[in-house]
Design a protein around this motif. Structure first.
Motif, PDB file in Angstrom:
ATOM      1  N   ALA A 195      -1.943   7.536  15.570  1.00 11.64           N
ATOM      2  CA  ALA A 195      -2.872   8.476  16.416  1.00 11.64           C
ATOM      3  C   ALA A 195      -4.101   7.580  16.619  1.00 11.64           C
ATOM      4  CB  ALA A 195      -3.436   9.876  15.989  1.00 11.64           C
ATOM      5  N   ARG A 196      -4.559   7.196  17.773  1.00  9.85           N
ATOM      6  CA  ARG A 196      -5.673   6.216  18.284  1.00  9.85           C
ATOM      7  C   ARG A 196      -5.791   5.146  17.029  1.00  9.85           C
ATOM      8  NH1 ARG A 196     -10.849  10.240  19.701  1.00  9.85           N
ATOM      9  NH2 ARG A 196      -9.690  11.629  21.123  1.00  9.85           N
ATOM     10  N   PRO A 197      -4.609   3.982  17.470  1.00  9.10           N
ATOM     11  CA  PRO A 197      -4.615   3.126  16.569  1.00  9.10           C
ATOM     12  C   PRO A 197      -5.741   2.135  16.569  1.00  9.10           C
ATOM     13  CG  PRO A 197      -2.776   3.012  17.872  1.00  9.10           C
ATOM     14  CD  PRO A 197      -3.959   4.142  18.421  1.00  9.10           C
ATOM     15  N   ARG A 198      -6.212   1.597  15.193  1.00  5.83           N
ATOM     16  CA  ARG A 198      -7.447   0.817  15.133  1.00  5.83           C
ATOM     17  C   ARG A 198      -6.815  -0.557  15.116  1.00  5.83           C
ATOM     18  NH1 ARG A 198      -7.818   4.889  10.661  1.00  5.83           N
ATOM     19  NH2 ARG A 198      -9.781   5.910  10.873  1.00  5.83           N
ATOM     20  N   GLY A 199      -7.258  -1.344  16.027  1.00  4.80           N
ATOM     21  CA  GLY A 199      -6.633  -2.597  16.500  1.00  4.80           C
ATOM     22  C   GLY A 199      -5.418  -2.350  17.693  1.00  4.80           C
ATOM     23  N   GLU A 200      -5.047  -3.511  18.006  1.00  7.11           N
ATOM     24  CA  GLU A 200      -4.163  -3.708  18.918  1.00  7.11           C
ATOM     25  C   GLU A 200      -3.124  -4.921  18.514  1.00  7.11           C
ATOM     26  OE1 GLU A 200      -6.105  -4.583  22.611  1.00  7.11           O
ATOM     27  OE2 GLU A 200      -6.997  -2.806  22.823  1.00  7.11           O
ATOM     28  N   ASN A 201      -1.958  -4.914  19.263  1.00 13.40           N
ATOM     29  CA  ASN A 201      -0.940  -5.960  19.285  1.00 13.40           C
ATOM     30  C   ASN A 201      -0.548  -6.184  20.309  1.00 13.40           C
ATOM     31  OD1 ASN A 201       1.046  -7.573  18.389  1.00 13.40           O
ATOM     32  ND2 ASN A 201       1.700  -6.785  16.521  1.00 13.40           N
ATOM     33  N   PRO A 202      -1.091  -6.911  21.064  1.00 14.91           N
ATOM     34  CA  PRO A 202      -0.414  -7.260  22.655  1.00 14.91           C
ATOM     35  C   PRO A 202       0.881  -7.789  22.714  1.00 14.91           C
ATOM     36  CG  PRO A 202      -2.770  -7.983  22.448  1.00 14.91           C
ATOM     37  CD  PRO A 202      -2.474  -7.325  21.211  1.00 14.91           C
ATOM     38  N   ASP A 203       1.201  -8.995  21.696  1.00 11.66           N
ATOM     39  CA  ASP A 203       2.454  -9.443  21.732  1.00 11.66           C
ATOM     40  C   ASP A 203       3.478  -8.384  21.567  1.00 11.66           C
ATOM     41  OD1 ASP A 203       1.283 -11.994  22.368  1.00 11.66           O
ATOM     42  OD2 ASP A 203       1.395 -12.507  20.095  1.00 11.66           O
ATOM     43  N   LEU A 204       3.348  -7.636  20.390  1.00 11.07           N
ATOM     44  CA  LEU A 204       4.243  -6.599  20.392  1.00 11.07           C
ATOM     45  C   LEU A 204       4.673  -5.760  21.630  1.00 11.07           C
ATOM     46  CD1 LEU A 204       6.038  -5.098  18.088  1.00 11.07           C
ATOM     47  CD2 LEU A 204       4.072  -3.560  17.732  1.00 11.07           C
ATOM     48  N   ALA A 205       3.364  -5.243  22.177  1.00 14.19           N
ATOM     49  CA  ALA A 205       3.606  -4.318  23.332  1.00 14.19           C
ATOM     50  C   ALA A 205       4.451  -5.294  24.443  1.00 14.19           C
ATOM     51  CB  ALA A 205       2.096  -3.885  24.118  1.00 14.19           C
ATOM     52  N   LYS A 206       4.092  -6.255  24.781  1.00 14.20           N
ATOM     53  CA  LYS A 206       4.741  -7.273  25.800  1.00 14.20           C
ATOM     54  C   LYS A 206       6.182  -7.576  25.209  1.00 14.20           C
ATOM     55  CE  LYS A 206       4.429 -11.901  27.870  1.00 14.20           C
ATOM     56  NZ  LYS A 206       4.070 -13.059  27.852  1.00 14.20           N
ATOM     57  N   GLN A 207       6.462  -7.557  24.178  1.00 15.30           N
ATOM     58  CA  GLN A 207       7.818  -7.725  23.584  1.00 15.30           C
ATOM     59  C   GLN A 207       8.623  -6.594  23.732  1.00 15.30           C
ATOM     60  OE1 GLN A 207       8.847  -7.771  19.540  1.00 15.30           O
ATOM     61  NE2 GLN A 207      10.236  -9.697  19.919  1.00 15.30           N
ATOM     62  N   LEU A 208       7.971  -5.403  23.554  1.00 24.24           N
ATOM     63  CA  LEU A 208       8.712  -3.991  23.624  1.00 24.24           C
ATOM     64  C   LEU A 208       8.889  -3.706  25.292  1.00 24.24           C
ATOM     65  CD1 LEU A 208       9.693  -1.234  22.872  1.00 24.24           C
ATOM     66  CD2 LEU A 208       7.330  -0.543  23.128  1.00 24.24           C
ATOM     67  N   ILE A 209       8.212  -4.238  26.033  1.00 23.44           N
ATOM     68  CA  ILE A 209       8.371  -3.871  27.638  1.00 23.44           C
ATOM     69  C   ILE A 209       9.377  -4.985  27.969  1.00 23.44           C
ATOM     70  CG2 ILE A 209       7.048  -3.901  29.824  1.00 23.44           C
ATOM     71  CD1 ILE A 209       4.720  -3.169  28.077  1.00 23.44           C
ATOM     72  N   GLU A 210       9.351  -6.033  27.645  1.00 21.82           N
ATOM     73  CA  GLU A 210      10.212  -7.105  28.091  1.00 21.82           C
ATOM     74  C   GLU A 210      11.745  -6.764  27.691  1.00 21.82           C
ATOM     75  OE1 GLU A 210       8.734 -10.909  27.031  1.00 21.82           O
ATOM     76  OE2 GLU A 210       7.417 -10.983  28.771  1.00 21.82           O
ATOM     77  N   ALA A 211      11.885  -6.392  26.396  1.00 21.32           N
ATOM     78  CA  ALA A 211      13.094  -6.060  25.786  1.00 21.32           C
ATOM     79  C   ALA A 211      13.724  -4.956  26.386  1.00 21.32           C
ATOM     80  CB  ALA A 211      13.030  -6.029  24.225  1.00 21.32           C
ATOM     81  N   GLU A 212      12.886  -3.935  26.942  1.00 15.40           N
ATOM     82  CA  GLU A 212      13.437  -2.731  27.314  1.00 15.40           C
ATOM     83  C   GLU A 212      12.523  -2.126  28.370  1.00 15.40           C
ATOM     84  OE1 GLU A 212      15.189   1.578  25.434  1.00 15.40           O
ATOM     85  OE2 GLU A 212      13.854   0.246  24.191  1.00 15.40           O
ATOM     86  N   PRO A 213      12.734  -2.699  29.562  1.00  9.14           N
ATOM     87  CA  PRO A 213      11.852  -2.467  30.689  1.00  9.14           C
ATOM     88  C   PRO A 213      11.927  -0.877  30.934  1.00  9.14           C
ATOM     89  CG  PRO A 213      13.459  -3.714  31.361  1.00  9.14           C
ATOM     90  CD  PRO A 213      13.667  -3.770  29.965  1.00  9.14           C
ATOM     91  N   GLN A 214      13.220  -0.105  30.867  1.00  4.76           N
ATOM     92  CA  GLN A 214      13.690   0.974  30.977  1.00  4.76           C
ATOM     93  C   GLN A 214      13.929   1.757  29.790  1.00  4.76           C
ATOM     94  OE1 GLN A 214      16.480   1.275  34.202  1.00  4.76           O
ATOM     95  NE2 GLN A 214      14.953   1.668  35.765  1.00  4.76           N
ATOM     96  N   VAL A 215      13.533   2.982  29.721  1.00 10.03           N
ATOM     97  CA  VAL A 215      14.022   3.945  28.768  1.00 10.03           C
ATOM     98  C   VAL A 215      14.823   5.129  29.410  1.00 10.03           C
ATOM     99  CG1 VAL A 215      13.447   5.767  27.197  1.00 10.03           C
ATOM    100  CG2 VAL A 215      12.058   3.660  27.368  1.00 10.03           C
ATOM    101  N   VAL A 216      16.116   4.989  29.213  1.00 10.55           N
ATOM    102  CA  VAL A 216      16.976   5.858  29.766  1.00 10.55           C
ATOM    103  C   VAL A 216      17.240   7.375  29.282  1.00 10.55           C
ATOM    104  CG1 VAL A 216      19.498   6.116  30.900  1.00 10.55           C
ATOM    105  CG2 VAL A 216      18.391   4.025  30.540  1.00 10.55           C
ATOM    106  N   VAL A 217      17.022   8.374  29.826  1.00 12.01           N
ATOM    107  CA  VAL A 217      17.232   9.792  29.359  1.00 12.01           C
ATOM    108  C   VAL A 217      18.485  10.394  30.285  1.00 12.01           C
ATOM    109  CG1 VAL A 217      16.432  11.895  29.253  1.00 12.01           C
ATOM    110  CG2 VAL A 217      14.983  10.172  28.932  1.00 12.01           C
ATOM    111  N   ASP A 218      19.724  10.192  29.972  1.00 10.43           N
ATOM    112  CA  ASP A 218      20.843  10.604  30.611  1.00 10.43           C
ATOM    113  C   ASP A 218      21.141  12.161  30.700  1.00 10.43           C
ATOM    114  OD1 ASP A 218      22.892  10.384  31.992  1.00 10.43           O
ATOM    115  OD2 ASP A 218      24.104   9.135  30.622  1.00 10.43           O
TER     116      ASP A 218
END
Length: 260
Positions: free
Chosen positions: A92-115
């Motif tokens: 909840a409301r993280p203290r600090g950021e990790n832009p590389d982690l966010a970038k990697q998450l989005i690149e690795a999984e650009p779509q989250v599928v709900v079937d």
């Protein structure tokens, strides 16, 4: 599993109340840690939930929806480990950021599928970053709809047989209920975050969040039959992330008396 940004020195066990301060300065310098844990059932007997639809039951589109039992996934407990699946775990409301982690998450999984598969939502609970598309699709040869209601999102749209529709959703403060009004037993949840520090517990109730800025953070664990499992409600319960280390919480227990 998201890969760690650290050369790992594994495992220091930390309880939920243990506190060692590293501060935001370390996080700004790229010092991160990993948080692992497990949510478990604290009852002597495992919950026994009746299927939402029985095989052969006379329901809408029974030729698709009643070919086999549709389980009630609102409380899924693994018989061997007593781990509870489908808990949403996040900062909840993280203290600090990790832009590389966010970038990697989005690149690795650009779509989250709900079937919509066999007249149920798969997965039952989904989580996404605000920059990931959520692809709502139907693998069924019958029509469904998707209704989502949150603070920032309000959607209700049809999905034809074997159709799909991508959506970009805004961050939410709470998980959004997800439903199909054509088949009213179909229910699930979606939560959208503006940061990458989230996970959903697996079949054994385990979770892991990597790349968390070191120092004090507030952890929230939410389950649909309980609400907020951890103390502090939506504000979360304080935990401490050790730089360059893997921190493991004591098992988080859900008692039968907590079930709503």
């Amino acid at each position: 599993m998201r890969s760690n940004f650290l050369t790992a020195r594994r495992l220091v066990a930390l309880g939920l109340g243990l506190s060692v301060s590293f501060g935001l300065q370390g996080a700004a310098l790229g010092q991160y840690g990993t948080l692992k844990g497990q949510v478990v059932w604290d009852g002597a007997q495992l919950p026994q939930l009746e299927p939402k639809v029985k095989a052969g039951e006379n329901v809408k589109d029974a030729q698709v929806c009643a070919t086999e039992p549709i389980p009630d996934e609102s409380l899924v407990v693994d018989p061997s480990s007593k781990g509870i699946q489908y808990c949403i775990v996040y900062l909840a409301r993280p203290r600090g950021e990790n832009p590389d982690l966010a970038k990697q998450l989005i690149e690795a999984e650009p779509q989250v599928v709900v079937d919509q598969q066999g007249c149920r939502f798969v997965p039952h609970v989904a989580a996404a970053h605000e920059k990931q598309q959520v692809l709502f699709k139907s693998s069924d040869p019958v029509a469904h709809n998707v209704r989502l209601q949150g603070f920032s999102n309000s959607l209700n749209f049809m999905l034809p047989a074997n159709g799909e529709l991508p959506r970009v959703l805004s961050p939410e403060r709470r998980p959004m209920p997800m439903a199909c009004d054509i088949h009213p037993w179909m229910q699930g949840f979606v939560m959208v975050f503006d940061h990458p520090f989230f996970a959903i517990t697996d079949e054994q109730g385990n979770f892991e969040i990597e790349g968390i800025p070191a120092g004090k953070q507030n952890l929230v664990i939410w389950h649909e039959k309980v609400g907020y499992v951890t103390a502090g409600g939506a504000r979360g319960q304080e935990v401490t992330i050790a730089s360059g280390k893997e921190s493991t919480l004591a098992p988080v227990k859900i008692a039968p008396s907590q079930i709503k």
